[in-house]
Design an enzyme around this catalytic site. Structure first.
Site, PDB file in Angstrom:
ATOM      1  N   CYS A   2      20.521  41.085  18.829  1.00 23.65           N
ATOM      2  CA  CYS A   2      21.580  41.146  20.028  1.00 23.65           C
ATOM      3  C   CYS A   2      21.726  42.410  20.627  1.00 23.65           C
ATOM      4  CB  CYS A   2      22.769  40.672  19.193  1.00 23.65           C
ATOM      5  SG  CYS A   2      22.945  39.137  18.548  1.00 23.65           S
ATOM      6  N   ARG A  27      16.160  42.142  22.664  1.00 22.57           N
ATOM      7  CA  ARG A  27      16.718  41.884  21.375  1.00 22.57           C
ATOM      8  C   ARG A  27      17.430  40.744  21.075  1.00 22.57           C
ATOM      9  NH1 ARG A  27      18.565  47.307  19.645  1.00 22.57           N
ATOM     10  NH2 ARG A  27      19.771  46.322  18.235  1.00 22.57           N
ATOM     11  N   TRP A  74      21.243  36.743  19.548  1.00 17.72           N
ATOM     12  CA  TRP A  74      20.017  36.090  18.769  1.00 17.72           C
ATOM     13  C   TRP A  74      21.221  35.571  17.714  1.00 17.72           C
ATOM     14  CZ3 TRP A  74      18.656  36.485  13.676  1.00 17.72           C
ATOM     15  CH2 TRP A  74      17.460  35.916  13.344  1.00 17.72           C
ATOM     16  N   ASN A  98      27.056  42.737  17.395  1.00 18.00           N
ATOM     17  CA  ASN A  98      25.924  42.823  16.841  1.00 18.00           C
ATOM     18  C   ASN A  98      25.986  42.491  15.169  1.00 18.00           C
ATOM     19  OD1 ASN A  98      24.848  43.123  19.315  1.00 18.00           O
ATOM     20  ND2 ASN A  98      23.938  44.735  18.925  1.00 18.00           N
ATOM     21  N   GLY A  99      25.459  41.760  14.329  1.00 19.91           N
ATOM     22  CA  GLY A  99      25.378  41.819  12.914  1.00 19.91           C
ATOM     23  C   GLY A  99      26.138  40.450  12.322  1.00 19.91           C
ATOM     24  N   GLU A 478      -2.176  39.416   9.619  1.00 17.56           N
ATOM     25  CA  GLU A 478      -1.800  39.940  10.897  1.00 17.56           C
ATOM     26  C   GLU A 478      -2.068  38.754  12.020  1.00 17.56           C
ATOM     27  OE1 GLU A 478       0.599  41.449  11.991  1.00 17.56           O
ATOM     28  OE2 GLU A 478       0.089  42.186  14.109  1.00 17.56           O
ATOM     29  N   LYS A 482       0.376  36.626  14.429  1.00 13.12           N
ATOM     30  CA  LYS A 482       0.293  36.571  15.846  1.00 13.12           C
ATOM     31  C   LYS A 482       0.300  35.119  16.383  1.00 13.12           C
ATOM     32  CE  LYS A 482       1.605  39.848  16.393  1.00 13.12           C
ATOM     33  NZ  LYS A 482       1.747  41.034  15.773  1.00 13.12           N
ATOM     34  N   GLU A 485       3.615  33.231  15.887  1.00 11.62           N
ATOM     35  CA  GLU A 485       4.809  33.605  16.563  1.00 11.62           C
ATOM     36  C   GLU A 485       4.495  33.241  18.091  1.00 11.62           C
ATOM     37  OE1 GLU A 485       4.129  38.365  16.161  1.00 11.62           O
ATOM     38  OE2 GLU A 485       6.059  37.752  16.333  1.00 11.62           O
ATOM     39  N   HIS A 501      -8.490  28.396  -5.252  1.00 13.41           N
ATOM     40  CA  HIS A 501      -7.324  28.185  -6.161  1.00 13.41           C
ATOM     41  C   HIS A 501      -6.233  27.481  -5.645  1.00 13.41           C
ATOM     42  CE1 HIS A 501      -9.474  30.927  -8.739  1.00 13.41           C
ATOM     43  NE2 HIS A 501      -9.616  31.766  -7.923  1.00 13.41           N
ATOM     44  N   LYS A 601      13.097  41.313  19.397  1.00 17.99           N
ATOM     45  CA  LYS A 601      12.324  42.571  19.103  1.00 17.99           C
ATOM     46  C   LYS A 601      12.747  43.431  18.200  1.00 17.99           C
ATOM     47  CE  LYS A 601       8.624  45.196  19.903  1.00 17.99           C
ATOM     48  NZ  LYS A 601       7.494  44.655  19.607  1.00 17.99           N
TER      49      LYS A 601
HETATM   50  C1  F6R Z   1       5.634  40.635  14.525  1.00 24.35           C
HETATM   51  C2  F6R Z   1       6.799  41.798  14.907  1.00 24.35           C
HETATM   52  C3  F6R Z   1       7.347  41.638  13.652  1.00 24.35           C
HETATM   53  C4  F6R Z   1       8.149  43.228  13.173  1.00 24.35           C
HETATM   54  C5  F6R Z   1       8.963  43.193  12.375  1.00 24.35           C
HETATM   55  C6  F6R Z   1       9.329  44.619  12.002  1.00 24.35           C
HETATM   56  O1  F6R Z   1       4.783  40.675  15.868  1.00 24.35           O
HETATM   57  O2  F6R Z   1       6.853  42.509  15.830  1.00 24.35           O
HETATM   58  O3  F6R Z   1       7.003  41.056  12.573  1.00 24.35           O
HETATM   59  O4  F6R Z   1       6.734  43.963  12.853  1.00 24.35           O
HETATM   60  O5  F6R Z   1      10.411  42.549  12.918  1.00 24.35           O
HETATM   61  O6  F6R Z   1       9.884  45.282  13.130  1.00 24.35           O
HETATM   62  P1  F6R Z   1       9.809  46.776  13.091  1.00 24.35           P
HETATM   63  O7  F6R Z   1       8.413  47.307  13.154  1.00 24.35           O
HETATM   64  O8  F6R Z   1      10.865  47.209  14.285  1.00 24.35           O
HETATM   65  O9  F6R Z   1      10.599  47.226  12.044  1.00 24.35           O
END
Ligand code: F6R
Length: 606
Positions: A2, A27, A74, A98-99, A478, A482, A485, A501, A601
């Site tokens: 947020c 955000r 969010w 926010n929160g 990873e 990707k 998401e 397994h 983000k």
């Molecule tokens: C995935 C992604 C998230 C962040 C996670 C931690 O592409 O970006 O999984 O890596 O939310 O965020 P930070 O690095 O900002 O602590």
């Protein structure tokens, strides 16, 4: 998570608030809203979805008022619709939050008993009614103080009052909040990014503090309401950094920027004159550290996992890796010889911050690897290693992932040398290889066309798997993250040796499986695991590195060869095709690549 903006000015504020909200959209983008004070009334306009929807509302265009607050949401409590969008207002008070308020159900019961009527399903609305209730007997400062004391959970707040047309109140517990200073106006923002277009003079609130933002000055208070003096920080502001340029998406730009961002990181940390790594100011002696615990969330957690392999390979330190949301509630045995490393692009992730805070409270050695150097995690760790890769806007982390693993690799090398776990010769050789990495990444970025056509198969499948062993296993995780998401395709990352397994039962005719098998110590084993999935009908996309040795396996569907380097550095190169696979899958599906559904983000709620 947020985003909050507040402006107290002598000019109308609505269009500046809208512009700032656009910057804060990374955000949260479920809904957006704005409230201003004009002609003695609170005016509130909200809409579902993006800030664009809010901006299109003709009432926003004509909105008056020189003081106002705005929010991008969010969703945590209640559906992402316009009723649950912030601000939430009573006749007297309007709040953006926010929160999460953990005792909102109890507070709501109490307030309903007092005759307050609720409109939304949010936890935030209790704050509005509680302040309104307290205002019956208290002045503004005391009503806010009393309200904050009653709240359990985390918050960053922006509050305006019908009867106080000259001030905005901001408050912080858990979620970050900053104050910005402008010419004849002052601001409130959930991060400096939203404020940067207006000012580079910033003050961050500490946990428990609140502030009164007037046009010409700002006052800060601690939890008890005692005035506190705060420092004003000057930030560097380079607005043009945030431009997409000729790229369709920030993510595409950020993927292509990686040779440059890696080069920046390498230049910052490698001391070419002395063939050394210029981490000369570690605040602890080498004998004071016997183990390392790496902590992060999501992609940052994958960076930690990657680093575990390097630390084990290059040092004799004990290495543990933890997901921040687990670490913070575990019964940890804190050890004073452990270096706790917190990895976070934003530096504001609530779980990672809470884990850091816990370590600080237990007087541990804390170090952070962050992209945003003004962030809470950077500010509160004893030692900071910035990744120097510039602002990352795409919600899916790409260049920050490579930046994080670069710095973690550099740290592992440095500790290996300091502890005499690796020889100076080997160290210098590895540094030399490292300086060639940006060019190899650049060349690997050219495997574009093939990945574009391969991505359709992933889009048509009901699921996919990403397999790797050793250094390639964290990269498999990873790659799967990707793809899920961005393309909303079910994707599992697994150690290739674990398939038999259980997960092998998922393999069926035509299922796309990515196998990461660079020519390292694990190569032969991974190729055997690959044959096991091919035998069960999987369509295997093999990602390996260029070599003159032939690959002895039949029925591989597609092969992508990345450039060749020493085995430590191959994970950087393997990551590139996986980022592109996710990007092109989402592009073909027409999804919003920079803002995937349900995500944000900066995850500032736990
Ligand atoms: C995935 C992604 C998230 C962040 C996670 C931690 O592409 O970006 O999984 O890596 O939310 O965020 P930070 O690095 O900002 O602590």
């Amino acid at each position: 998570m947020c985003g909050i903006i507040g402006i107290n000015s002598s000019k109308p504020v609505s269009s500046t608030i809208i512009n700032s909200l656009k910057k804060l959209e990374y955000r949260g983008y479920d809904s957006a809203g704005i409230a201003t004070l004009s002609k003695g009334e609170i005016n509130e306009i909200k809409s579902e979805g993006r800030v664009d929807n809010l901006e299109k509302n003709s009432l926003v265009q004509s909105m008056e008022g020189t003081i106002g607050i705005g929010h991008v949401r969010w969703a945590t409590h209640g559906l992402p619709n316009s009723i649950n969008a912030h601000p939430h207002s009573s006749q007297n008070v309007s709040v953006v939050h926010n929160g999460i308020i953990e005792n909102s159900t109890l507070l709501k019961k109490f307030l309903v008993g007092k005759g307050h009527k609720f409109k939304s399903q949010t936890d935030t609305e209790v704050i509005v009614h509680l302040i309104t209730e307290n205002l019956k007997t208290e002045n503004v400062v005391n009503s806010v103080k009393k309200t904050l004391k009653a709240l359990h959970g985390s918050f960053a707040l922006g509050i305006i009052f019908k009867d106080e047309p000259n001030l905005i109140v901001g408050a912080r517990r858990g979620s970050p909040l900053a104050v910005g200073y402008g010419p004849n106006e002052n601001y409130l923002g959930s991060d400096s990014y939203a404020l940067k277009s207006m000012t580079n003079k910033i003050t961050y609130l500490n946990d428990g503090e609140f502030c009164i933002v007037k046009k010409d000055h700002v006052e800060f208070f601690d939890e008890e309401g005692t005035k506190v003096n705060k420092k004003v920080l000057e930030l560097s502001s380079e607005e043009n950094k945030y431009d997409k340029g000729d790229y369709k998406h920030f993510m595409a730009k950020e993927i292509e920027e990686q040779p440059t961002t890696l080069k920046n990181g390498i230049n910052e940390y490698i001391d070419k004159t002395n063939n050394d790594i210029n981490i000369y100011n570690l605040p602890w002696k080498k004998d004071e550290i016997s183990s390392v615990t790496l902590i992060g969330c999501g992609t940052a957690y994958h960076s930690c996992l990657m680093a575990k392999y390097w630390f084990e390979h290059l040092t004799s330190l004990d290495v543990n890796v933890d997901i921040a949301s687990e670490f913070r509630y575990r019964k940890n045995r804190f050890k004073k010889e452990t270096l706790y490393v917190f990895v976070s692009q934003s530096g504001e992730t609530a779980d990672t911050y809470a884990a850091l805070d816990l370590c600080n409270k237990n007087r541990m050695k804390t170090c952070s690897v962050v992209n945003v150097i003004e962030s809470s995690i950077a500010r509160d760790s004893k030692f900071v290693l910035p990744i120097h890769c510039g602002t990352e806007i795409g919600v899916a982390s790409t260049k920050a992932f490579l930046g994080q693993i670069l710095i973690l690799y550099i740290l592992a090398l440095k500790l290996g040398l300091l502890r005499d776990d690796i020889s100076k010769n080997l160290f210098v050789k590895k540094l030399k290889d490292l300086t060639k990495l940006p060019d190899l990444v650049k060349k690997t970025l050219m495997t574009d066309n093939k990945i574009q056509s391969i991505s359709s198969t992933f889009n048509d499948a009901k699921g996919s798997m990403f397999l790797g062993r050793g250094f390639s296993f964290p990269i498999a995780l990873e790659g799967a993250l990707k793809l899920k998401e961005l393309s909303y395709i079910h994707a599992e990352g697994y150690p290739a040796g674990e398939m038999k397994h259980g997960p092998l039962a998922l393999i069926e005719e035509g299922m796309p499986v990515v196998v990461l098998a660079p020519r390292d110590d694990y190569y032969k084993k991974t190729i055997s695991n690959m044959q096991e999935v091919i035998a069960r009908g999987a369509k295997v996309l093999l990602i390996t590195n260029k070599s003159k040795d032939e690959i002895f396996s039949e029925n591989i569907w597609e092969t992508i060869e990345v450039e060749t380097t020493n085995e430590d550095l191959l994970p950087f190169l393997l990551t590139i095709p996986l980022q592109k696979l996710a990007y092109y899958s989402a592009l073909k599906k027409g999804y919003d690549i920079d803002k995937p559904r349900n995500l944000a983000k900066s995850v500032t709620v736990e």
